[in-house]
Design an enzyme around this catalytic site. Sequence first.
Site: not given
Ligand code: BGC
Length: 763
Positions: A303
């Site tokens: 993530d």
């Molecule tokens: C989130 C993810 C997301 C990623 C990219 C993170 O803050 O937890 O779900 O896909 O950012 O934007």
Amino acid sequence: MKKNVIFATVFAVAAALQSTAQQLPQFGKDNIDDIVRAMTLDEKINIVVGTNRVNDLTAECAPGMPVRQHVYVADAGNNSGQQNVAGAVTAFAKGRVKGAAGETYAVPRLGIPICVFADGPAGLRISPERSGDKRTFYCTAFPTGSSLSSSWDTELVKDVTAAIGNEVKEYGVDILLAPGMNIMRSPLCGRNFEYYSEDPVLAGKIAAAYINGIQSNGVGTSLKHFAVNNQETYRNGINAILSDRALREIYLRGFQIAVEEANPWTIMSSYNKINGELAAANSYLLTDILRGEWGYDGFVMTDWWAEGQGNDQMAAGNDMIMPGTQRQFDDILEAVKDGRLDEAVLDRNVANILRVLQRSPVARGESYSNRPDLKAHAAVARKAASGGMVLLENKNKALPLEAKQKVALFGNASYDAYVGGTGSGNVNRRYKVSLDEGMTKAGYKVDSKLGKLYKSYIADEKASKPADNFWTIAKVDEMPVSYEAAGDAARSADVAIFTISRMAGEGTDRSLEKGDWKLTDTELENLNKVLSAFHGQGKKVAVVLNMGAIVDMTAWHDQPDAILHAWLPGQEAGNSIADVLSGKVSPSGKLPMTIARDYADYSSSDNFPYSQNPATTYYTEDIFVGYRHFDKAGVKPLYPFGYGLSYTDFAYSDINVTPDGENYRVTVNVTNTGDRSGREVVQLYVKAPGQDMVKPVKELKGFAKTGEIAPGASETVTVDIPRKLLASYNEYWHKWVVEPGEYHFIAAPSSADQGISAAIDVK
Ligand code: BGC
């Protein structure tokens, strides 16, 4: 002369380079192992660490576009896990698709292109405008996760995601960062609106349908957040402590179903720790279970800005780090150089990534139009949202409304609907339809005097609030309704619709306070005034819930004539709600989570970090999450898991269970005994013998949704339950065990209903 020598040398070097290029293996043509062999160490690290480190972090954003403020102190080398949301701006605007969340590094000499990743899950999230470009790049905002799962309709989910996947492809994106499918362990998790259920089988089946729909377009998905990311508080480092059995049976089972039934191109590891180990550096999770036991052959990415050392993540089987920092690049380089990380591990991860990227549209050289059919997709969104709505109350058939009535719309959200959550799951859509517009278009006369009051109140309040941004959407407190306004409306309108709304989003959990879990004093006072004014005139009041999760309903749920849970229904909100209120669509959604009488009734309530910032959360309830707990403790919920009414009635008969290879095939007959047509969700629970192991009273093992059944007509549904789904995880033997004995297969309209059942002896 000198000049000639220079020319000759340049020519010779160019020729040499060209001949080397001819011998170099090329991505898309040659074997991935040959490509990896031809790569330098730097190139390999470039493939596993995203490009954010070379993008300009202060790149421009289109005017009016919500700016993403997303910088973690951890990124500067501090492992505290705190977020500095007031920090610099990260816009990812340098790449091919503006507003995408991340990109991979190109290696031109080997023909490896840049691949683009964008969020997810309620539609594609990219910037709607690009400076110097007159075109717009809006996407369709579809209903969010909890609405999709409430439909219990895998075909509906596939239709939605076939449309989302088409937007992904037509806007030049390669991988959508979706679906999100963590278990709703607590009603307070801030991201429940993106997730599917408290039950892993429902969550897993919906996620599989989601992935299959997106990937049918030749683009990829990223199943997230793997795993045990059931709270947002201190999400970067919180340590979830749980038993192996709970991990396997509750928190991983849905992921396993999705991997086995849909094979997502990628998986996104979560921020949190699991039993002391960061998920992204957890080789038990990423290597032993995911690849070893489940045979996963895609790649895993972190993530965004996840904590941890790049080399540890590489070694654990987390193939790619997103969005990619210089520190992570350096960690890996140093670790390979000083022998702490075997380069063969890097080769393995690079190969995992390249094998997937080879399938991407950019690698296949596909062109894209930047012009998906947004009109057609809006129709899909409208249908899907009504298919997920759950009718919780309907006294004396208060709904559907009679045609052409005059309706009084109360509640800010009747004029300014919440259509999605905040954070990465928010979609930049062109418009949204309010209930006010939806009811008008459906042929109702909307009380305009009341409408004017609300609209000018909302406009005034919004004028004094900061513009919406990545993390928040301006919250306008409910307009206090005077006795006079309620009385006027009750005299002139035929019926009242009263909307209660909540916003939620990424990065924070919900609170138990008034205005979140509890209704505010104004909301309760407004409801009481409207109820007494309308009931005083012998007129009905229907409540519409517009939120991605649930609120405390105990004190008031028996007062209105009807309650419809509309979730966060996407951009067509008002039209979809009007379709159900008017009876154009008979509601057929069922709850994917339990609505308790009291927050304390949830088994996670003693150990959910909603108000503190603890380092550790103990999952002491073990496997007894959601209805598994309510059943075991004998606590009666307000509305049980799987519950939902229809405008018609159904009767179940003729349940049959027959072994069929590796499956148990269950058939059930459903008859429409009411006077309108409708669809029914049949839930298949199994009660296991539980001789050696403690078992839940029953567990969902499958479900089916009928087609539209006319009054008096019947349909036989078939549900195949794999034998392996009957197994429990024995943590002393470290294996799944199907206990021999008598298993009861129960077909029921909700988890609290006896339903009809058949027993079978399992050897
Ligand atoms: C989130 C993810 C997301 C990623 C990219 C993170 O803050 O937890 O779900 O896909 O950012 O934007």
